[in-house]
Design a protein around this motif. Structure first.
Motif, PDB file in Angstrom:
ATOM      1  N   PHE A   1     -49.848 -14.878 -35.434  1.00  0.00           N
ATOM      2  CA  PHE A   1     -49.499 -13.912 -36.485  1.00  0.00           C
ATOM      3  C   PHE A   1     -49.636 -14.579 -37.840  1.00  0.00           C
ATOM      4  O   PHE A   1     -49.203 -15.714 -38.035  1.00  0.00           O
ATOM      5  N   LEU A   2     -50.231 -13.855 -38.783  1.00  0.00           N
ATOM      6  CA  LEU A   2     -50.318 -14.342 -40.164  1.00  0.00           C
ATOM      7  C   LEU A   2     -49.557 -13.399 -41.079  1.00  0.00           C
ATOM      8  O   LEU A   2     -49.837 -12.197 -41.109  1.00  0.00           O
ATOM      9  N   ALA A   3     -48.577 -13.952 -41.789  1.00  0.00           N
ATOM     10  CA  ALA A   3     -47.959 -13.189 -42.875  1.00  0.00           C
ATOM     11  C   ALA A   3     -48.757 -13.518 -44.121  1.00  0.00           C
ATOM     12  O   ALA A   3     -48.821 -14.672 -44.546  1.00  0.00           O
TER      13      ALA A   3
ATOM     14  N   TYR B   1     -56.866  -7.201 -41.911  1.00  0.00           N
ATOM     15  CA  TYR B   1     -55.405  -7.050 -41.850  1.00  0.00           C
ATOM     16  C   TYR B   1     -55.000  -6.317 -40.571  1.00  0.00           C
ATOM     17  O   TYR B   1     -54.118  -6.756 -39.831  1.00  0.00           O
ATOM     18  N   LEU B   2     -55.687  -5.209 -40.297  1.00  0.00           N
ATOM     19  CA  LEU B   2     -55.354  -4.440 -39.095  1.00  0.00           C
ATOM     20  C   LEU B   2     -55.604  -5.261 -37.830  1.00  0.00           C
ATOM     21  O   LEU B   2     -54.797  -5.268 -36.897  1.00  0.00           O
TER      22      LEU B   2
ATOM     23  N   LEU C   1     -43.834  -7.719 -33.632  1.00  0.00           N
ATOM     24  CA  LEU C   1     -44.935  -8.207 -32.789  1.00  0.00           C
ATOM     25  C   LEU C   1     -44.551  -9.457 -31.993  1.00  0.00           C
ATOM     26  O   LEU C   1     -45.229  -9.823 -31.044  1.00  0.00           O
TER      27      LEU C   1
ATOM     28  N   GLN D   1     -42.926  -7.021 -39.622  1.00  0.00           N
ATOM     29  CA  GLN D   1     -44.012  -6.891 -38.641  1.00  0.00           C
ATOM     30  C   GLN D   1     -43.972  -8.049 -37.651  1.00  0.00           C
ATOM     31  O   GLN D   1     -44.199  -7.876 -36.451  1.00  0.00           O
TER      32      GLN D   1
ATOM     33  N   ASN E   1     -42.024  -6.620 -45.508  1.00  0.00           N
ATOM     34  CA  ASN E   1     -42.769  -5.889 -44.491  1.00  0.00           C
ATOM     35  C   ASN E   1     -43.511  -6.857 -43.569  1.00  0.00           C
ATOM     36  O   ASN E   1     -43.619  -6.625 -42.364  1.00  0.00           O
ATOM     37  N   GLU E   2     -44.016  -7.959 -44.128  1.00  0.00           N
ATOM     38  CA  GLU E   2     -44.710  -8.941 -43.304  1.00  0.00           C
ATOM     39  C   GLU E   2     -43.765  -9.526 -42.253  1.00  0.00           C
ATOM     40  O   GLU E   2     -44.127  -9.644 -41.079  1.00  0.00           O
TER      41      GLU E   2
ATOM     42  N   SER F   1     -55.546  -8.438 -37.542  1.00  0.00           N
ATOM     43  CA  SER F   1     -54.567  -9.526 -37.421  1.00  0.00           C
ATOM     44  C   SER F   1     -53.257  -9.019 -36.831  1.00  0.00           C
ATOM     45  O   SER F   1     -52.422  -9.798 -36.400  1.00  0.00           O
ATOM     46  N   ARG F   2     -53.091  -7.693 -36.804  1.00  0.00           N
ATOM     47  CA  ARG F   2     -51.900  -7.096 -36.172  1.00  0.00           C
ATOM     48  C   ARG F   2     -52.181  -6.687 -34.730  1.00  0.00           C
ATOM     49  O   ARG F   2     -51.363  -6.011 -34.100  1.00  0.00           O
ATOM     50  N   GLY F   3     -53.368  -6.990 -34.243  1.00  0.00           N
ATOM     51  CA  GLY F   3     -53.672  -6.705 -32.841  1.00  0.00           C
ATOM     52  C   GLY F   3     -54.522  -5.470 -32.633  1.00  0.00           C
ATOM     53  O   GLY F   3     -54.903  -5.154 -31.514  1.00  0.00           O
ATOM     54  N   VAL F   4     -54.831  -4.761 -33.715  1.00  0.00           N
ATOM     55  CA  VAL F   4     -55.655  -3.559 -33.609  1.00  0.00           C
ATOM     56  C   VAL F   4     -57.117  -3.998 -33.450  1.00  0.00           C
ATOM     57  O   VAL F   4     -57.602  -4.802 -34.245  1.00  0.00           O
ATOM     58  N   ASP F   5     -57.813  -3.474 -32.435  1.00  0.00           N
ATOM     59  CA  ASP F   5     -59.187  -3.958 -32.250  1.00  0.00           C
ATOM     60  C   ASP F   5     -60.112  -3.391 -33.330  1.00  0.00           C
ATOM     61  O   ASP F   5     -59.758  -2.457 -34.048  1.00  0.00           O
TER      62      ASP F   5
ATOM     63  N   GLY G   1     -50.881  -1.927 -32.713  1.00  0.00           N
ATOM     64  CA  GLY G   1     -50.956  -3.378 -32.548  1.00  0.00           C
ATOM     65  C   GLY G   1     -50.068  -3.855 -31.406  1.00  0.00           C
ATOM     66  O   GLY G   1     -50.516  -4.597 -30.520  1.00  0.00           O
TER      67      GLY G   1
END
Ligand SMILES: Nc1ncnc2c1ncn2[C@@H]1O[C@H](COP(=O)(O)OP(=O)(O)OP(=O)(O)O)[C@@H](O)[C@H]1O
Ligand SMILES: [Mg+2]
Lengths: 251, 447
Positions: A81-83, B393-394, A162, A158, A154-155, B396-400, A102
């Motif tokens: 995970f990257l903030a 960004y998307l 996750l 998230q 928010n980061e 990196s949240r796991g969205v393909d 996600g």
């Protein structure tokens, strides 16, 4: 958990990272400090898999896997995970929708059942408490119109949803007022556990008063110049980066 | 000299056989009006590349094949075919035209309130021609280009709507134009005449669809007059399939303090061209023009809009977005003319385009002509790809990646769809658009 060996990275043909070695074990928190332009965000982006960064030498092994061979979403599925230092505003894409997509992708990857809307919302409510997140922000588009501080919160929110194994927090403390800093740092501390590793990129020693790192690395000119414990950050605060740079020059 | 199969000569040659079947043929002024239009079509022909307004849109493909006019109504459609086209939950007054002819069996006008005079234009021309004479004779749409002239000459039907002063329609009037024939290529030429009198209010949907089969050529004209303080919302949906050639002209005249809101959603047809022209001819009139066009494969979709600010204190706001994929080509031309007397005009125009593939193309041209000195006008056009930072960004949240792209494309489009006030229509359009996105099914639960 994470093993970086002799990492060299160029951006647009220009060498930015010039041989980083870093070992991070599960449960550890490592702080990375360093002057502007020293390559901290570059390292963070390379770990998250952003395109445009050319790894010219070296390896990154994460949980026994070649991290660099994975796409950004595969890395997220594996628990990276990257903030972001500068979280992206995405008009028209709902915060909750993105997170649910996600999280469920991550769950599918681990052979777990997807959460339905009801379960997901109750999870979200619980996680919002970790950073004292305002519920109204959730129904808005990703980061759109959020204040600087709200974006950073928010980061971390998230991250809480996750539940990554390896979290890279790139200047999550920048732009926060002191109350927000305490809340965000408190949130990160709640997310600290023996299975999770955290890399904290920061300019400010004050963050490390709240989140006490196991190790502090000082990055300059794309290399780790010094590694120590929390006291290294205090010394930096006293002497400034020039102190490291002159030592690096002398070495 | 050989004539091309579907060239203007083809239509000119058909006229004498068609004339006696067309509505109004036994009313002298109407017959004269048609002949006049035919002569105009003879002069103009179909627009060519030397015509500045058609520089980026060639109609050569249309001229390659002949399209027959359907002179007598013959509906082969069942009510169920119609009902699936209108989103569930929309309570409307439904007026259906099949291959250019009103179908009573498929229409539902039970909820028509007093104060709304609504009928098929063919019926009106037969029973009460005086009610439409000046509206037809004075319409500039007959003379501007070949399509408008051809429509006037061959027009088989259309809707006539006149809202008496203070009439407020609670339900939208849904005009459904369906074309298609299994055995032959046909043309549907409807002309709609709409007048909203003082203080009246209505929402009118103009919906074009095809049934499949052989190629179709839609050539429609809609004239709208919005009188003092009246409000008209006009939603044009173009969802023909890709054997369709679609040409449509919308001509709006606005009077004092009136409000006209147009939505043009163009998703279908092989070649589609919509012209919208709004004249704010009295003080304090306001129009909003919203639009969305999407093209894929080899689709070509063109919008030309023109707003004339003639008197002071007018306002116009235009917001068009386009998404082009595959080898599709889009054209947007938005012209705003602020005439000498139109002081205090407030006008803004935005056109944004998203190109999803290397071979997709857009030609966009906002034009501003200002002859008054105290006005506020802004316009701008953008062309771009999906934002890489947002995609990363998307992801990196796991969205393909495919889902990330779809989410961003959908967000781009939905921004326009959300301006439509009929909720079930919004939902249906959103679903239609999701289904069109590559791997669109991955966007579960989004609408
Ligand atoms: N896309 C790019 N093209 C060219 N140079 C780049 C690009 N991205 C980063 N750089 C350069 O790489 C260097 C390192 O940047 P990076 O963002 O990693 O620094 P940083 O340590 O995070 O700095 P800060 O403390 O200001 O956040 C800088 O000199 C920067 O200008
Ligand atoms: Mg940085």
């Amino acid at each position: 958990m994470l093993s970086i060996k002799d990492l060299h990275v160029s951006v647009a043909g220009k060498p930015i990272v010039n041989g980083i070695d870093l070992e991070i074990k599960a449960g550890e928190v490592h702080a990375i400090m360093g002057p502007n332009g020293s390559g901290k965000s570059t390292l963070a982006h390379v770990l998250a898999g952003r395109s445009g960064y050319e790894v010219t030498r070296g390896t990154v092994t994460y949980m026994g896997k070649d991290l660099l061979a994975l796409s950004p979403d595969e890395r997220a599925h594996e628990g990276v995970f990257l903030a972001f230092q500068y979280p992206v505003e995405i008009p028209g894409v709902n915060n909750i929708y993105m997170l649910k997509a996600g999280l469920n992708a991550i769950r599918r990857h681990h052979g777990e059942e997807e959460l339905d809307a009801v379960d997901f919302l109750s999870l979200v409510r619980e996680k919002m408490k970790i950073v004292d997140m305002d519920e109204s922000l959730m129904s808005r588009s990703v980061n759109e119109g959020f204040s600087g501080g709200e974006k950073k919160r928010n980061e971390i929110f998230q991250m809480a949803v996750l539940e990554p194994r390896l979290a890279v927090l790139d200047e999550t403390d920048s732009g926060l007022d002191i109350d927000a800093l305490k809340i965000v740092a408190g949130g990160v501390n709640k997310l600290r556990n023996k299975d999770r590793a955290i890399i904290l990129v920061t300019h400010y020693q004050r963050l490390l008063d709240y989140i006490v790192p196991d190790k502090v690395h000082v990055l300059a000119h794309g290399r780790i110049q010094r590694t120590g414990d929390k006291s290294l950050a205090l010394e930096l605060e006293k002497h400034g980066y020039g102190w490291i740079e002159s030592k690096a020059g002398a070495a | 000299m050989t004539t091309v199969a579907g060239s203007s000569e083809f239509y000119l040659a058909q006229f004498s056989a068609a004339e006696g079947h067309l509505p109004g043929h036994d009313t002298p002024w109407a017959a004269a009006w048609r002949r006049n239009a035919l002569n105009r079509f003879r002069e103009l022909g179909f627009p060519g590349h030397r015509d500045e307004d058609w520089k980026y849109t060639s109609v050569k493909a249309l001229e390659k094949q002949p399209f027959d006019s359907v002179l007598e109504p013959s509906s082969h459609l069942a009510l169920t075919d119609i009902e699936r086209l209108i989103p569930a939950g929309v309570e409307c007054i439904r007026i259906v035209f099949v291959n250019g002819h009103f179908s009573r069996a498929l229409s539902d006008t039970a909820a028509m309130p007093a104060g709304a005079d609504v009928s098929s234009l063919a019926t009106k021309l037969r029973d009460e021609p005086a009610a439409v004479q000046s509206l037809l004779e004075n319409s500039p749409t007959v003379f501007r280009n070949g399509f408008g002239a051809l429509n006037a000459a061959f027009m088989t039907d259309g809707v006539f709507i006149r809202l008496a002063p203070r009439t407020v329609l609670k339900r939208p009037i849904w005009l459904l134009f369906i074309s298609g024939d299994q055995d032959r290529a046909i043309t549907s030429q409807c002309r709609n005449v709409i007048v909203a009198d003082t203080d009246s209010q209505a929402t009118i949907v103009e919906h074009y669809s095809t049934t499949g089969g052989k190629a179709t050529f839609t050539n429609s004209v809609t004239s709208i007059t919005v009188n003092d303080n009246a409000r008209v919302t006009h939603i044009k949906l173009q969802q023909e399939n890709t054997t369709g050639f679609h040409f449509s002209e919308i001509d709006v005249t606005q009077n004092r303090d009136s409000f006209y809101h147009s939505h043009s959603v163009a998703l279908g047809a092989a070649l589609a061209r919509t012209d919208i022209r709004v004249t704010l001819q009295a003080e304090g009139a306001e129009c909003r023009l919203d639009g969305l066009y999407m093209g894929d494969g080899r689709q070509h979709v063109d919008h030309h809009t023109r707003v004339d600010h003639v008197k002071p204190h007018g306002k116009s706001t235009e917001y068009y977005k386009g998404v082009l994929n595959g080898n599709a080509r889009g054209v947007f031309n938005g012209k705003v003319v602020v005439h000498e007397q139109a002081q205090k005009t407030d006008s803004s125009q935005t056109n944004r385009n998203l190109l999803l593939s290397r071979n997709a193309e857009i030609d966009t041209k906002p034009e501003l002509e200002i002859y008054a000195d105290d006005v506020k006008c802004a316009h701008g056009a953008t062309i771009g790809q999906l934002d890489d930072d947002a995609i990363f960004y998307l992801r990196s949240r796991g969205v393909d990646e495919a889902l990330a792209r779809n989410l961003l494309t959908f967000a781009f489009v939905d921004d326009v769809i959300r301006r439509i006030e009929i909720a079930p229509l919004r939902k249906q359009l959103e679903q239609t658009i999701l289904n069109r996105l590559p791997a669109g099914t991955s966007l579960r639960g989004l609408v």
